[in-house]
Scaffold this active site. Sequence first.
Site, mmCIF file in Angstrom:
data_model
loop_
_atom_site.group_PDB
_atom_site.id
_atom_site.type_symbol
_atom_site.label_atom_id
_atom_site.label_comp_id
_atom_site.label_asym_id
_atom_site.label_seq_id
_atom_site.Cartn_x
_atom_site.Cartn_y
_atom_site.Cartn_z
ATOM 1 C CG ASP A 45 -0.271 -4.843 -0.506
ATOM 2 O OD1 ASP A 45 0.113 -4.106 0.405
ATOM 3 O OD2 ASP A 45 -0.252 -4.504 -1.712
ATOM 4 N N GLY A 152 6.026 -8.653 -2.641
ATOM 5 C CA GLY A 152 5.931 -9.786 -1.716
ATOM 6 C C GLY A 152 6.083 -9.383 -0.264
ATOM 7 C CG ASP A 185 3.148 -0.657 -3.553
ATOM 8 O OD1 ASP A 185 2.221 -1.487 -3.650
ATOM 9 O OD2 ASP A 185 3.898 -0.588 -2.550
ATOM 10 N N GLY A 207 3.401 1.800 3.323
ATOM 11 C CA GLY A 207 2.997 0.881 4.388
ATOM 12 C C GLY A 207 3.835 1.147 5.625
HETATM 13 C C1 DX5 Z 1 5.086 -5.234 -1.807
HETATM 14 C C2 DX5 Z 1 3.981 -4.454 -1.181
HETATM 15 C C3 DX5 Z 1 4.594 -3.279 -0.434
HETATM 16 C C4 DX5 Z 1 3.617 -2.537 0.404
HETATM 17 C C5 DX5 Z 1 4.223 -1.222 0.875
HETATM 18 O O1 DX5 Z 1 4.597 -6.395 -2.340
HETATM 19 O O2 DX5 Z 1 3.066 -4.020 -2.179
HETATM 20 O O3 DX5 Z 1 5.170 -2.427 -1.378
HETATM 21 O O4 DX5 Z 1 2.478 -2.323 -0.304
HETATM 22 O O5 DX5 Z 1 5.334 -1.548 1.605
HETATM 23 P P1 DX5 Z 1 6.367 -0.436 2.141
HETATM 24 O O6 DX5 Z 1 5.684 0.896 2.097
HETATM 25 O O7 DX5 Z 1 6.659 -0.883 3.554
HETATM 26 O O8 DX5 Z 1 7.543 -0.510 1.255
#
Ligand code: DX5
Length: 233
Positions: A45, A152, A185, A207
């Site tokens: 990211d 973010g 995501d 994540g």
């Molecule tokens: C947001 C990020 C998150 C990350 C995953 O900007 O892109 O979505 O990848 O985060 P979790 O799985 O903790 O929601």
Amino acid sequence: MTDAQLVKAITKPAIVASALPANFARLGEDCRALEKAGVDRIQWDLMDGRFVPNLTFGPGTVAAARAETDLPFEAHLMTLEPEAYAASLADAGCELMIVHAEACPHLHRTLAAIRDAGLRAGVALNPATPLDAVAHVLDLTGLILVMTVNPGFGGQRYLASMEPKITAARRLADTAPHPVEVEVDGGIGPATAGRAAAAGADVLVAGSALFHHPGGPAAAVTALRSAAEKGRP
Ligand code: DX5
């Protein structure tokens, strides 16, 4: 074809690990642990503090991690002017580069530049952005990323209101003469992976659910795959 028939046609969703929650003092170890846990890809990211109110890392960090694992790498650019990073991300060992439609006034040109750099190109859509934003660039797109959080930060709540958009993205992707993945995501965990898969996702990014699972990443991957399977019609 009904939505249920459409989704049934999807093979098991891929599990992609977002490296956002990784321990960057031990990034190599975390990459190896993710590979051992059985994730399908790692997502990096990249955030610039302008497109989103957070700043993470650049292609140099991705390049440093490349030698630590054989897993495929993808980059999710939450940045303005993302095309500026295509060459360096290709050199860093990424295979796929996902840009936000909202950050690209010339999205067609940006996707073409990403492909010219030898990368697959993906388009990410913030929750408020309609799917139409990708309708006229599907020929250049290998992946549609439906964000189920506002980008973010990790650890946010999954927006179930995005599920109709996931299903519509699946329908749109299936009209393309080439494979187009539908990736989701944001807030993906055992409680939401089934819903996202049932809506039509064939790639799930996680994540927090991977890095914060009490049983470790392998247990998290098992829980996610099981939840995704249970959720599908
Ligand atoms: C947001 C990020 C998150 C990350 C995953 O900007 O892109 O979505 O990848 O985060 P979790 O799985 O903790 O929601």
